[in-house]
Design a protein around this motif. Sequence first.
Motif, PDB file in Angstrom:
ATOM      1  N   ALA A  16      -5.317  10.300  -4.698  1.00  0.00           N
ATOM      2  CA  ALA A  16      -4.504   9.676  -3.650  1.00  0.00           C
ATOM      3  C   ALA A  16      -5.352   9.377  -2.420  1.00  0.00           C
ATOM      4  CB  ALA A  16      -3.335  10.587  -3.283  1.00  0.00           C
ATOM      5  N   ILE A  44       1.957   2.771   9.397  1.00  0.00           N
ATOM      6  CA  ILE A  44       0.610   2.300   9.039  1.00  0.00           C
ATOM      7  C   ILE A  44       0.103   1.324  10.102  1.00  0.00           C
ATOM      8  CG2 ILE A  44      -0.733   1.019   7.333  1.00  0.00           C
ATOM      9  CD1 ILE A  44       1.174   2.066   5.207  1.00  0.00           C
ATOM     10  N   ALA A  70      -6.031   5.660  -1.030  1.00  0.00           N
ATOM     11  CA  ALA A  70      -5.653   5.419   0.364  1.00  0.00           C
ATOM     12  C   ALA A  70      -6.832   4.868   1.153  1.00  0.00           C
ATOM     13  CB  ALA A  70      -5.147   6.708   0.997  1.00  0.00           C
ATOM     14  N   GLY A  83       0.813  -1.209   0.000  1.00  0.00           N
ATOM     15  CA  GLY A  83       0.000   0.000   0.000  1.00  0.00           C
ATOM     16  C   GLY A  83       0.845   1.257   0.000  1.00  0.00           C
ATOM     17  N   ALA A  84       1.910   1.266   0.804  1.00  0.00           N
ATOM     18  CA  ALA A  84       2.785   2.434   0.854  1.00  0.00           C
ATOM     19  C   ALA A  84       3.477   2.657  -0.486  1.00  0.00           C
ATOM     20  CB  ALA A  84       3.816   2.261   1.966  1.00  0.00           C
ATOM     21  N   GLY A 126       0.696   9.684  -0.461  1.00  0.00           N
ATOM     22  CA  GLY A 126       0.352   9.929  -1.859  1.00  0.00           C
ATOM     23  C   GLY A 126       0.401  11.397  -2.217  1.00  0.00           C
ATOM     24  N   ALA A 145      -5.148   5.146   7.106  1.00  0.00           N
ATOM     25  CA  ALA A 145      -5.756   5.997   6.079  1.00  0.00           C
ATOM     26  C   ALA A 145      -5.043   7.345   5.981  1.00  0.00           C
ATOM     27  CB  ALA A 145      -7.240   6.203   6.379  1.00  0.00           C
ATOM     28  N   THR A 198      -2.003   8.158   7.020  1.00  0.00           N
ATOM     29  CA  THR A 198      -0.612   8.009   6.588  1.00  0.00           C
ATOM     30  C   THR A 198      -0.519   7.776   5.088  1.00  0.00           C
ATOM     31  OG1 THR A 198      -0.019   7.070   8.739  1.00  0.00           O
ATOM     32  CG2 THR A 198       1.503   6.689   6.920  1.00  0.00           C
ATOM     33  N   LEU A 199      -1.357   6.890   4.565  1.00  0.00           N
ATOM     34  CA  LEU A 199      -1.327   6.602   3.134  1.00  0.00           C
ATOM     35  C   LEU A 199      -1.740   7.815   2.313  1.00  0.00           C
ATOM     36  CD1 LEU A 199      -2.850   3.000   3.116  1.00  0.00           C
ATOM     37  CD2 LEU A 199      -0.487   3.641   2.606  1.00  0.00           C
ATOM     38  N   THR A 200      -2.748   8.539   2.784  1.00  0.00           N
ATOM     39  CA  THR A 200      -3.183   9.736   2.067  1.00  0.00           C
ATOM     40  C   THR A 200      -2.071  10.772   2.017  1.00  0.00           C
ATOM     41  OG1 THR A 200      -5.470   9.375   2.765  1.00  0.00           O
ATOM     42  CG2 THR A 200      -4.898  11.566   1.983  1.00  0.00           C
ATOM     43  N   SER A 226      -6.617   1.401   3.137  1.00  0.00           N
ATOM     44  CA  SER A 226      -6.780   1.446   4.592  1.00  0.00           C
ATOM     45  C   SER A 226      -7.956   0.588   5.046  1.00  0.00           C
ATOM     46  CB  SER A 226      -6.982   2.893   5.047  1.00  0.00           C
ATOM     47  OG  SER A 226      -8.167   3.443   4.484  1.00  0.00           O
ATOM     48  N   LEU A 271       0.857   3.860  -3.102  1.00  0.00           N
ATOM     49  CA  LEU A 271       0.458   5.260  -2.937  1.00  0.00           C
ATOM     50  C   LEU A 271       1.556   6.204  -3.411  1.00  0.00           C
ATOM     51  CD1 LEU A 271      -2.105   6.683  -1.890  1.00  0.00           C
ATOM     52  CD2 LEU A 271      -2.050   4.230  -1.515  1.00  0.00           C
TER      53      LEU A 271
END
Length: 268
Positions: A192, A268, A196, A168-169, A214, A207, A209-211, A200, A172
Amino acid sequence: MGVVTTVTAFYLLNRDMKNGTLKGGGTLEVEMDHTSDLSLLSDGAKKFFAILIPVLFAADVAAMSILDLQGGDATALVGGTSIFILLLISLAAHKNKGLEKTTSYLIEGFQFGFKIFGAVIPIAAFFYLGDSGFIKIIGEFLPKTSLGIVNDLGVALASVVPLSAEVGAVTLTAVGAITGLDGSGFSGISLAGSVAGIFSTAIGAGAATLTALGQIAAIWVGGGTLVPWALIPAAAICGVDPFELARRNLLPVTIGLVVTTIVAMFLI
């Protein structure tokens, strides 16, 4: 991201300077009149304007905050303040010829702006074609669910990878970087966030962190470090070759993205 990229860039520049391998490269030449007399203003006048100018712009910020000025209204306020400052300095420096000199300074400034920002026009065209502007310019040839050519590439990438924190990381970061290739650091922010949200939900956390990851990738790639959306004007103002600047930015930004992605995996 910022710390790693800045430190890496500093190290590489310092190393090249010590080794004597740092070359200035080409410069983007802009013909300007640099024959101005620095003695036109007295020391007292220089100190006065050095204090007055920040105060006036600080007043602009306060006015925009209090009066809730946005968009064109805020631009008009800042632009009017700039012209007012130019008029004051011209009158103080040139006395009776102040108004005449103000006009010449305005013309010179517009010429400088056109020479620098004219290079942005084809880049802006690529940005609009890669985003929703494709439909407005070319026609409705894309599917109704399309988010634009560049954003569709990001969606396609996100749909073919397995769902885990590590993947996922990386995904993104890749999605953000791809959406940044259109020359804007902000067009892919909503995409993004959507991607995310998908990851997530499957992972069960991360959520925010991924957003953020991106968005950081999109802004750093498309916001004026690798893709010359803001890079060309900055390079022109500094008098350096924009292509050489982009080449030197590539390694530090890439290292920064890699390190930021690895750190995000643990958050995450």
